[in-house]
Design an enzyme around this catalytic site. Structure first.
Site, PDB file in Angstrom:
ATOM      1  N   ASN A   1      -1.849   0.205   6.896  1.00  0.00           N
ATOM      2  CA  ASN A   1      -1.318  -1.041   7.455  1.00  0.00           C
ATOM      3  C   ASN A   1      -0.477  -1.823   6.439  1.00  0.00           C
ATOM      4  O   ASN A   1      -0.291  -3.027   6.564  1.00  0.00           O
ATOM      5  CB  ASN A   1      -2.461  -1.882   8.038  1.00  0.00           C
ATOM      6  CG  ASN A   1      -3.534  -2.173   7.013  1.00  0.00           C
ATOM      7  OD1 ASN A   1      -3.381  -1.852   5.839  1.00  0.00           O
ATOM      8  ND2 ASN A   1      -4.621  -2.777   7.443  1.00  0.00           N
TER       9      ASN A   1
ATOM     10  N   ARG B   1      -2.241 -14.248   4.775  1.00  0.00           N
ATOM     11  CA  ARG B   1      -2.960 -13.552   5.859  1.00  0.00           C
ATOM     12  C   ARG B   1      -2.173 -13.685   7.171  1.00  0.00           C
ATOM     13  O   ARG B   1      -2.135 -12.749   7.972  1.00  0.00           O
ATOM     14  CB  ARG B   1      -4.372 -14.121   6.030  1.00  0.00           C
ATOM     15  CG  ARG B   1      -5.292 -13.958   4.818  1.00  0.00           C
ATOM     16  CD  ARG B   1      -5.757 -12.548   4.560  1.00  0.00           C
ATOM     17  NE  ARG B   1      -6.393 -11.951   5.708  1.00  0.00           N
ATOM     18  CZ  ARG B   1      -7.047 -10.780   5.653  1.00  0.00           C
ATOM     19  NH1 ARG B   1      -7.150 -10.092   4.516  1.00  0.00           N
ATOM     20  NH2 ARG B   1      -7.573 -10.259   6.744  1.00  0.00           N
TER      21      ARG B   1
ATOM     22  N   LYS C   1       0.815  -1.225   0.000  1.00  0.00           N
ATOM     23  CA  LYS C   1       0.000   0.000   0.000  1.00  0.00           C
ATOM     24  C   LYS C   1       0.852   1.281   0.000  1.00  0.00           C
ATOM     25  O   LYS C   1       2.060   1.229   0.277  1.00  0.00           O
ATOM     26  CB  LYS C   1      -0.933  -0.043   1.208  1.00  0.00           C
ATOM     27  CG  LYS C   1      -1.962  -1.179   1.159  1.00  0.00           C
ATOM     28  CD  LYS C   1      -2.869  -1.140   2.389  1.00  0.00           C
ATOM     29  CE  LYS C   1      -3.967  -2.189   2.303  1.00  0.00           C
ATOM     30  NZ  LYS C   1      -4.864  -2.123   3.499  1.00  0.00           N
TER      31      LYS C   1
ATOM     32  N   PHE D   1     -15.480   3.742   6.844  1.00  0.00           N
ATOM     33  CA  PHE D   1     -14.134   4.165   6.424  1.00  0.00           C
ATOM     34  C   PHE D   1     -13.919   4.075   4.913  1.00  0.00           C
ATOM     35  O   PHE D   1     -12.819   4.312   4.433  1.00  0.00           O
ATOM     36  CB  PHE D   1     -13.067   3.340   7.166  1.00  0.00           C
ATOM     37  CG  PHE D   1     -13.172   1.838   6.974  1.00  0.00           C
ATOM     38  CD1 PHE D   1     -12.709   1.229   5.811  1.00  0.00           C
ATOM     39  CD2 PHE D   1     -13.718   1.035   7.963  1.00  0.00           C
ATOM     40  CE1 PHE D   1     -12.791  -0.146   5.637  1.00  0.00           C
ATOM     41  CE2 PHE D   1     -13.808  -0.339   7.804  1.00  0.00           C
ATOM     42  CZ  PHE D   1     -13.344  -0.937   6.624  1.00  0.00           C
TER      43      PHE D   1
ATOM     44  N   HIS E   1      -2.269  -5.447   1.621  1.00  0.00           N
ATOM     45  CA  HIS E   1      -3.571  -6.098   1.417  1.00  0.00           C
ATOM     46  C   HIS E   1      -3.314  -7.547   1.023  1.00  0.00           C
ATOM     47  O   HIS E   1      -2.352  -7.832   0.307  1.00  0.00           O
ATOM     48  CB  HIS E   1      -4.350  -5.421   0.286  1.00  0.00           C
ATOM     49  CG  HIS E   1      -5.527  -6.251  -0.187  1.00  0.00           C
ATOM     50  ND1 HIS E   1      -6.761  -6.179   0.402  1.00  0.00           N
ATOM     51  CD2 HIS E   1      -5.613  -7.221  -1.143  1.00  0.00           C
ATOM     52  CE1 HIS E   1      -7.575  -7.059  -0.188  1.00  0.00           C
ATOM     53  NE2 HIS E   1      -6.902  -7.706  -1.126  1.00  0.00           N
TER      54      HIS E   1
ATOM     55  N   THR F   1      -5.523  -6.791  10.957  1.00  0.00           N
ATOM     56  CA  THR F   1      -5.789  -5.519  10.254  1.00  0.00           C
ATOM     57  C   THR F   1      -5.181  -4.329  10.990  1.00  0.00           C
ATOM     58  O   THR F   1      -4.546  -3.467  10.376  1.00  0.00           O
ATOM     59  CB  THR F   1      -7.316  -5.314  10.106  1.00  0.00           C
ATOM     60  OG1 THR F   1      -7.864  -6.465   9.459  1.00  0.00           O
ATOM     61  CG2 THR F   1      -7.625  -4.068   9.300  1.00  0.00           C
TER      62      THR F   1
ATOM     63  N   ARG G   1       2.486  -6.397   9.415  1.00  0.00           N
ATOM     64  CA  ARG G   1       1.775  -5.243   9.986  1.00  0.00           C
ATOM     65  C   ARG G   1       2.330  -4.865  11.360  1.00  0.00           C
ATOM     66  O   ARG G   1       2.380  -3.685  11.707  1.00  0.00           O
ATOM     67  CB  ARG G   1       0.277  -5.529  10.018  1.00  0.00           C
ATOM     68  CG  ARG G   1      -0.337  -5.387   8.613  1.00  0.00           C
ATOM     69  CD  ARG G   1      -1.729  -5.948   8.537  1.00  0.00           C
ATOM     70  NE  ARG G   1      -2.441  -5.526   7.328  1.00  0.00           N
ATOM     71  CZ  ARG G   1      -3.624  -6.018   6.973  1.00  0.00           C
ATOM     72  NH1 ARG G   1      -4.217  -6.943   7.708  1.00  0.00           N
ATOM     73  NH2 ARG G   1      -4.216  -5.585   5.872  1.00  0.00           N
TER      74      ARG G   1
HETATM   75  P1  ADP Z   1      -7.945  -6.586   5.909  1.00  0.00           P
HETATM   76  O1  ADP Z   1      -7.101  -5.677   5.018  1.00  0.00           O
HETATM   77  O2  ADP Z   1      -7.165  -7.074   7.094  1.00  0.00           O
HETATM   78  O3  ADP Z   1      -8.606  -7.710   5.131  1.00  0.00           O
HETATM   79  P2  ADP Z   1     -10.551  -5.268   5.953  1.00  0.00           P
HETATM   80  O4  ADP Z   1     -10.873  -6.048   4.714  1.00  0.00           O
HETATM   81  O5  ADP Z   1     -11.513  -5.335   7.096  1.00  0.00           O
HETATM   82  O6  ADP Z   1      -9.106  -5.665   6.519  1.00  0.00           O
HETATM   83  O7  ADP Z   1     -10.396  -3.728   5.593  1.00  0.00           O
HETATM   84  C1  ADP Z   1      -9.793  -3.318   4.390  1.00  0.00           C
HETATM   85  C2  ADP Z   1      -8.855  -2.166   4.670  1.00  0.00           C
HETATM   86  O8  ADP Z   1      -9.620  -1.037   5.119  1.00  0.00           O
HETATM   87  C3  ADP Z   1      -7.848  -2.404   5.815  1.00  0.00           C
HETATM   88  O9  ADP Z   1      -6.708  -3.145   5.429  1.00  0.00           O
HETATM   89  C4  ADP Z   1      -7.498  -0.977   6.201  1.00  0.00           C
HETATM   90  O10 ADP Z   1      -6.574  -0.371   5.289  1.00  0.00           O
HETATM   91  C5  ADP Z   1      -8.862  -0.293   6.065  1.00  0.00           C
HETATM   92  N1  ADP Z   1      -9.594  -0.300   7.345  1.00  0.00           N
HETATM   93  C6  ADP Z   1     -10.144  -1.372   7.974  1.00  0.00           C
HETATM   94  N2  ADP Z   1     -10.744  -1.016   9.132  1.00  0.00           N
HETATM   95  C7  ADP Z   1     -10.568   0.330   9.232  1.00  0.00           C
HETATM   96  C8  ADP Z   1     -10.945   1.300  10.198  1.00  0.00           C
HETATM   97  N3  ADP Z   1     -11.634   0.976  11.291  1.00  0.00           N
HETATM   98  N4  ADP Z   1     -10.601   2.599   9.975  1.00  0.00           N
HETATM   99  C9  ADP Z   1      -9.918   2.961   8.868  1.00  0.00           C
HETATM  100  N5  ADP Z   1      -9.521   2.072   7.903  1.00  0.00           N
HETATM  101  C10 ADP Z   1      -9.834   0.784   8.103  1.00  0.00           C
HETATM  102 MG    MG Z   2     -10.037  -7.621   3.636  1.00  0.00          MG
END
Ligand code: ADP
Ligand code: MG
Length: 140
Positions: free
Chosen positions: A114, A87, A11, A59, A117, A93, A104
């Protein structure tokens, strides 16, 4: 156990800090092979399309804004159980909740920025890989 492919994105927070090679080392050290890779600057439309599953989340706008804020590296990782393995390598996350030794935990800045992806299921991996790569661009 089966050999799988998963879509990974390094990212904008990570490209800004010039740590794409450091992140790739996590994948390679864990036995995942980078079988496709391209540096891109996502348009707003591309980011919204990619994260369409999150469009009802609070978000969503901020996430799409951030994903277009600088270059990203889209990549396909291949290996045994690559989807679940990636993962694990990524960690939770929110970097504050991520296990020691994960990307992360080591490099993520906050719940949004973070660093990486990774696809979360075989179905989404197939959709996400085809969002960025044609068949002949993935070379295992
Ligand atoms: P992951 O990337 O671990 O699969 P998600 O699919 O839930 O997580 O979310 C996608 C992306 O959205 C996250 O990697 C992060 O960049 C962003 N994100 C997730 N939760 C939040 C939050 N509470 N506030 C701001 N950004 C968030
Ligand atoms: Mg996701």
């Amino acid at each position: 156990m089966a050999v799988e492919r998963t879509l990974s994105i390094i990212k904008p927070d990570a490209t800004a800090r010039n740590i794409t090679g450091k992140i790739n080392t996590f994948f390679e050290d864990a036995g995942l092979k980078i079988v496709a890779q391209r540096r891109v600057r996502l348009t707003r439309e591309q980011a919204e399309g990619f994260y369409a599953v999150h469009k009802e989340r609070a978000f969503f706008d901020e996430l799409c804004e951030y994903m277009c804020s600088g270059p990203a590296v889209v990549q396909v990782l291949e290996g045994e159980s690559a989807i679940a393995k990636n993962r694990e390598i990524m960690g939770a996350t929110n970097p504050a909740n991520a296990d020691e030794g994960t990307i992360r935990k080591a490099l993520g800045q906050n719940v949004q920025e973070n660093s990486v992806h990774g696809s979360d299921s075989p179905e989404n991996a197939a959709i996400e890989i085809s969002y960025f790569f044609s068949t002949c661009e993935v070379v295992g």
